[in-house]
Design a protein around this motif. Sequence first.
Motif, PDB file in Angstrom:
ATOM      1  N   LYS A 111       0.703  -1.201  -0.020  1.00 59.83           N
ATOM      2  CA  LYS A 111       0.007   0.093  -0.069  1.00 59.83           C
ATOM      3  C   LYS A 111       0.820   1.145   0.086  1.00 59.83           C
ATOM      4  CE  LYS A 111      -3.843  -2.090   2.354  1.00 59.83           C
ATOM      5  NZ  LYS A 111      -4.815  -2.202   3.554  1.00 59.83           N
ATOM      6  N   ILE A 112       1.934   1.361   0.645  1.00 58.57           N
ATOM      7  CA  ILE A 112       2.838   2.399   0.743  1.00 58.57           C
ATOM      8  C   ILE A 112       3.744   2.669  -0.454  1.00 58.57           C
ATOM      9  CG2 ILE A 112       4.991   3.331   1.696  1.00 58.57           C
ATOM     10  CD1 ILE A 112       4.377   1.829   4.353  1.00 58.57           C
ATOM     11  N   ILE A 115       1.002   4.201  -2.915  1.00 55.44           N
ATOM     12  CA  ILE A 115       0.747   5.503  -2.573  1.00 55.44           C
ATOM     13  C   ILE A 115       1.931   6.594  -3.241  1.00 55.44           C
ATOM     14  CG2 ILE A 115       0.790   7.472  -0.643  1.00 55.44           C
ATOM     15  CD1 ILE A 115      -0.611   5.089   1.059  1.00 55.44           C
ATOM     16  N   VAL A 118       1.616   6.383  -6.938  1.00 57.91           N
ATOM     17  CA  VAL A 118       0.483   7.484  -7.380  1.00 57.91           C
ATOM     18  C   VAL A 118       1.036   8.933  -7.285  1.00 57.91           C
ATOM     19  CG1 VAL A 118      -1.754   8.775  -6.846  1.00 57.91           C
ATOM     20  CG2 VAL A 118      -1.376   5.904  -6.619  1.00 57.91           C
ATOM     21  N   ILE A 119       1.981   9.197  -6.257  1.00 61.20           N
ATOM     22  CA  ILE A 119       2.382  10.401  -6.130  1.00 61.20           C
ATOM     23  C   ILE A 119       3.397  10.878  -7.306  1.00 61.20           C
ATOM     24  CG2 ILE A 119       3.986  11.920  -4.775  1.00 61.20           C
ATOM     25  CD1 ILE A 119       2.942  10.677  -2.112  1.00 61.20           C
ATOM     26  N   TRP A 156       2.317  15.675  -1.563  1.00 67.37           N
ATOM     27  CA  TRP A 156       3.215  14.994  -0.847  1.00 67.37           C
ATOM     28  C   TRP A 156       2.600  14.921   0.726  1.00 67.37           C
ATOM     29  CZ3 TRP A 156       6.299  11.528  -1.288  1.00 67.37           C
ATOM     30  CH2 TRP A 156       7.448  11.195  -2.665  1.00 67.37           C
ATOM     31  N   GLY A 159      -0.080  12.360   0.748  1.00 67.83           N
ATOM     32  CA  GLY A 159       0.454  11.139   0.436  1.00 67.83           C
ATOM     33  C   GLY A 159       1.059  10.551   1.743  1.00 67.83           C
ATOM     34  N   PHE A 162      -1.379   9.497   4.261  1.00 68.08           N
ATOM     35  CA  PHE A 162      -2.194   7.975   4.085  1.00 68.08           C
ATOM     36  C   PHE A 162      -0.815   7.078   4.452  1.00 68.08           C
ATOM     37  CE2 PHE A 162      -5.251   9.901   1.443  1.00 68.08           C
ATOM     38  CZ  PHE A 162      -6.226   9.171   1.471  1.00 68.08           C
ATOM     39  N   ILE A 163       0.348   7.405   4.136  1.00 68.69           N
ATOM     40  CA  ILE A 163       1.535   6.290   4.576  1.00 68.69           C
ATOM     41  C   ILE A 163       1.531   6.224   6.138  1.00 68.69           C
ATOM     42  CG2 ILE A 163       3.975   6.209   4.513  1.00 68.69           C
ATOM     43  CD1 ILE A 163       4.126   7.352   1.928  1.00 68.69           C
ATOM     44  N   GLU A 166      -1.339   4.110   7.297  1.00 72.42           N
ATOM     45  CA  GLU A 166      -1.027   2.817   7.065  1.00 72.42           C
ATOM     46  C   GLU A 166       0.108   2.232   8.148  1.00 72.42           C
ATOM     47  OE1 GLU A 166      -2.372   0.596   5.302  1.00 72.42           O
ATOM     48  OE2 GLU A 166      -3.746   1.909   4.484  1.00 72.42           O
ATOM     49  N   VAL A 172      -7.035   8.264   8.024  1.00 77.75           N
ATOM     50  CA  VAL A 172      -6.436   9.245   7.494  1.00 77.75           C
ATOM     51  C   VAL A 172      -6.943  10.413   8.366  1.00 77.75           C
ATOM     52  CG1 VAL A 172      -6.235  10.872   5.733  1.00 77.75           C
ATOM     53  CG2 VAL A 172      -5.992   8.555   5.361  1.00 77.75           C
TER      54      VAL A 172
END
Length: 423
Positions: A111-112, A115, A118-119, A156, A159, A162-163, A166, A172
């Motif tokens: 998942k990280i 993310i 995607v960034i 960022w 992002g 979200f990181i 996780e 979030v």
Amino acid sequence: MEIKDLICFFEEFFIAQGMHEGAAQYLNLLINLVILTLIVIGVNYLIKNFIIEAFKVFTNQTKTTFDDYLIQSNFPRYSGRIVPLFIIYELFPLIFSEFPDVMEVFYTLFKIYVIILVIWIFRSLIRTSRNYLKTRKEFNDKPLESFSQIIMIFIWIIGLMFIFAELFDKSVLGFAISLGAASAVILLIFKDTILGLVASIQVSVNDIVRIGDWITFEKFGADGTVTEINLATVRVQNWDNTYTTIPTYSLIADSFQNWRGMQESPGRRIKRSVYIKQNSVKFLTQEDLDKLKKIQLIAPYLDNRQTEINKFNESHDIDKSLLINGRNQTNLGVFRKYADSYLREHSAVHKEMYLIVRHLAPTPNGIPLEILCFSRDKRWENYEYISADIFDHLIAAIPYFGLKLFEAPSGDDLRDFLGQNNS
């Protein structure tokens, strides 16, 4: 045969050959990982050498340059990682189905990475848009670098939220709330970045500075053209081809000079003074007037003006045995009119803009006669040539009117004066 059966194939084979079950399991796991790695490398190779190359060929055939900038910003390469990532996501759980602890770590790291990927994709799109817009004339003077950096900071931040959510197994929203409690520390650490962010927004919204503007910022020794505006700094190329970097927030906090108004106006201002010695100013006699009438620019003015003055003096029975009585013309007044007429005849002077020749308050250095006008040509080298041409002529013309320029005495003047007195 199903995929799950294929994954267990080597384990069953080794057990059938008499290998210990635990050893067979780990050896099967190793072989499956090698196979998965080879599959991912093969798929990645195919994407890189066929799909991405095909995309490059396609972009070369199109007229727009946007897709060319997509390649430069690595958009196809980042997008191509989605397919290998999908393969890993589908096969990895099957390979490690008997290792739940590993799977938990895998899902978190997966998942990280998603993310971050995607960034990266968003970053490549932003860079592509920035580079493409730089080629458009209507965006040449816009701080696109600053805009792109602001957008990337927000991406960022989202992002990273979200990181961390996780990593710490929080929502979030919950992480954002806990982050708010530490806002004072964050503000302290990122003070310069936040100042730059606010300044960039104000500079853009208020149109304070554009790329291509000529600015003068004495505090930082900057005098030249703005070549780049980003979140933290503004880069200025000085006229001696050196570069000066100015903090973006200084454009809001400090005073500087932007010459854009001059560049956009029809002309460029000339504002200089010549200093006349006060004891050279005098009333004009008839003999002086007759001599000055030979100067064509002011001959009609002198005739009309003197006729008007004579009528006034006669009607008021003025005693003209002394020049000071009644109305009179002075050599400084006539020279002022001459300078005005000369400027109005000069082809390089803009006639539709301000044109003034005026006295300023007397100073210890004499009487300032200020010239204020605008040159048609705004280019620096031509502007300086026009200014020099005007003042060369006026300085040379001053003695014709019986006037003298003020000039501080030099060492040679003092020696000559002392030498004359001693002799």
